[in-house]
Design an enzyme around this catalytic site. Structure first.
Site, PDB file in Angstrom:
ATOM      1  N   ASP A 159       2.137   2.889   3.276  1.00  0.00           N
ATOM      2  CA  ASP A 159       1.224   4.020   3.109  1.00  0.00           C
ATOM      3  C   ASP A 159       1.974   5.290   2.671  1.00  0.00           C
ATOM      4  OD1 ASP A 159      -1.241   5.305   3.060  1.00  0.00           O
ATOM      5  OD2 ASP A 159      -1.188   5.819   5.182  1.00  0.00           O
ATOM      6  N   TYR A 199      -7.901  17.267  -1.036  1.00  0.00           N
ATOM      7  CA  TYR A 199      -6.640  17.772  -0.467  1.00  0.00           C
ATOM      8  C   TYR A 199      -5.627  17.885  -1.596  1.00  0.00           C
ATOM      9  CZ  TYR A 199      -5.039  12.890  -0.748  1.00  0.00           C
ATOM     10  OH  TYR A 199      -4.689  11.643  -1.203  1.00  0.00           O
ATOM     11  N   HIS A 205       0.846  -1.199   0.000  1.00  0.00           N
ATOM     12  CA  HIS A 205       0.000   0.000   0.000  1.00  0.00           C
ATOM     13  C   HIS A 205       0.880   1.246   0.000  1.00  0.00           C
ATOM     14  CE1 HIS A 205      -3.808   2.244   0.645  1.00  0.00           C
ATOM     15  NE2 HIS A 205      -2.979   3.137   1.165  1.00  0.00           N
ATOM     16  N   HIS A 254      -6.405  -0.590   5.748  1.00  0.00           N
ATOM     17  CA  HIS A 254      -6.082  -0.106   7.093  1.00  0.00           C
ATOM     18  C   HIS A 254      -6.979  -0.682   8.200  1.00  0.00           C
ATOM     19  CE1 HIS A 254      -3.857   2.379   4.436  1.00  0.00           C
ATOM     20  NE2 HIS A 254      -4.638   3.418   4.379  1.00  0.00           N
ATOM     21  N   TYR A 297     -12.106   1.254   1.142  1.00  0.00           N
ATOM     22  CA  TYR A 297     -11.584   2.125   2.208  1.00  0.00           C
ATOM     23  C   TYR A 297     -12.768   2.809   2.882  1.00  0.00           C
ATOM     24  CZ  TYR A 297      -8.390   5.442   4.526  1.00  0.00           C
ATOM     25  OH  TYR A 297      -7.673   6.167   5.445  1.00  0.00           O
ATOM     26  N   ARG A 317     -10.362   0.431  -6.545  1.00  0.00           N
ATOM     27  CA  ARG A 317     -10.595   0.875  -5.173  1.00  0.00           C
ATOM     28  C   ARG A 317     -11.924   1.618  -5.086  1.00  0.00           C
ATOM     29  NH1 ARG A 317      -7.154   5.287  -1.692  1.00  0.00           N
ATOM     30  NH2 ARG A 317      -7.098   4.179   0.289  1.00  0.00           N
TER      31      ARG A 317
HETATM   32  C1  0GY Z   1      -4.388   6.327   2.386  1.00  0.00           C
HETATM   33  C2  0GY Z   1      -5.121   7.244   3.163  1.00  0.00           C
HETATM   34  C3  0GY Z   1      -5.670   8.420   2.873  1.00  0.00           C
HETATM   35  C4  0GY Z   1      -5.879   8.975   1.585  1.00  0.00           C
HETATM   36  C5  0GY Z   1      -6.304   8.286   0.529  1.00  0.00           C
HETATM   37  O1  0GY Z   1      -7.340   8.132  -1.526  1.00  0.00           O
HETATM   38  C6  0GY Z   1      -6.807   8.876  -0.717  1.00  0.00           C
HETATM   39  O2  0GY Z   1      -6.698  10.081  -0.890  1.00  0.00           O
HETATM   40  O3  0GY Z   1      -6.340   6.970   0.563  1.00  0.00           O
HETATM   41  C7  0GY Z   1      -6.209   9.123   4.024  1.00  0.00           C
HETATM   42  O4  0GY Z   1      -6.245  10.362   3.998  1.00  0.00           O
HETATM   43  O5  0GY Z   1      -6.614   8.458   5.004  1.00  0.00           O
HETATM   44  O6  0GY Z   1      -4.785   5.176   2.270  1.00  0.00           O
HETATM   45  O7  0GY Z   1      -3.334   6.643   1.864  1.00  0.00           O
END
Ligand code: 0GY
Length: 289
Positions: free
Chosen positions: A245, A45, A27, A177, A153, A120
């Protein structure tokens, strides 16, 4: 364009733990660089640029051999940076994409040829606008002929509502996670028990025992997250994956040291056998076979 969170660690420490030969960081992300691969206009973001070259040099420095690169929300459904990294890595990387429901079979095949092996579905409300379940189900149908899996997620409070949907997906599912447990509640809390039971009842559901840096309440000491990951590794040794990550988007509490994250592995997978399954055999089976 400035990132709206902390940058990744410029010089992580060398881990004391040596991963087995062929270890996979299952990941991680590539971001931009923005002048080549612009971020999505509706992103929630703005990340720090994190190039494929930086990712591959971190992989080598940490003693890993392969990466699974996951498309993050800031690039939307434009997987160009991901595909570029996969093409550069050859057999040393696989990918998980985020796709639009209008994607064609030919486009999916092109992604497959580049090394994509999953899509995803992101349910984290601070990261994405809500996608109707029917849209996800239509994507799930489209990827079936390719034998891809689905990475989901979500955050712990959303699990209960998602269970019926997860049960409708008849491919392998990988939960990012550990379903983001609230570690303050403790490993025996009914919320985490619900997650453990989900895996116990559904042999097609896997999870990543990743991101202690996001879940901990005592950074940079991640010992409060260890019992959660250890429980999953010991109970489901052939359905767990591990990842750095990197480059840790949206971290606001502290800058994680990737070497330190690698040193957590022997605490969550205490035997050589568990480490081999977590870092080599499981990701190889899912992404390279
Ligand atoms: C991760 C976690 C994050 C972000 C993303 O897709 C994403 O922008 O997964 C987070 O902010 O928790 O898995 O890298």
């Amino acid at each position: 364009m400035d990132a709206d969170y902390l940058p990744f660690h410029p010089s992580p420490s060398k881990p004391k733990y040596q991963a087995p030969a062929g270890a996979v960081d299952a990941h991680c992300h590539v971001f931009g660089p923005a002048d080549q691969f612009p971020y999505h206009p509706k992103r929630k973001y703005t990340p720090c640029d994190a190039s494929k070259e930086q990712l591959f040099s971190l992989r080598d420095f940490l003693g890993f051999e392969r990466n699974v690169i996951v498309q993050a929300s800031c690039h939307g459904t434009d997987n160009a940076a991901l595909i570029d990294a996969l093409n550069a890595a050859g057999e040393l990387a696989r990918g998980v994409a985020v796709v639009d429901p209008a994607i064609t079979e030919a486009e999916l095949q092109e992604m497959h040829d580049a090394g994509v092996r999953g899509v995803r579905f992101n349910f984290v409300k601070r990261l994405v606008d809500t996608t109707p379940k029917e849209v996800f189900l239509s994507i799930a149908e489209k990827i079936k002929p390719l034998g891809w899996h689905i990475v989901v997620y979500f955050e712990a409070p959303d699990l209960e509502g998602l269970i019926p949907f997860l049960k409708q997906l008849d491919s392998v599912i990988v939960v990012d996670h550990m379903g983001r447990p609230d570690v303050e509640k403790g490993v025996d809390h009914p919320d985490f028990e619900r997650f453990v039971n989900l895996l116990a009842d559904n042999p097609n559901i896997w999870t990543k025992v990743s991101c202690p840096e996001r879940l901990t309440l005592q950074a940079p000491d991640y010992s409060d997250v260890v019992p959660f990951a250890k429980k999953l590794v010991e109970r489901f040794p052939d359905r767990v994956l591990w990842g750095t990550d990197w480059p840790h988007p949206n971290m606001k509490s502290h800058v994680p040291d990737d070497g330190h994250l690698v040193d957590v592995i022997p605490q969550i997978a205490p035997t050589a056998e568990l480490q081999q399954a977590l870092l080599v055999d499981n990701p190889m089976r899912l992404y390279w076979s």
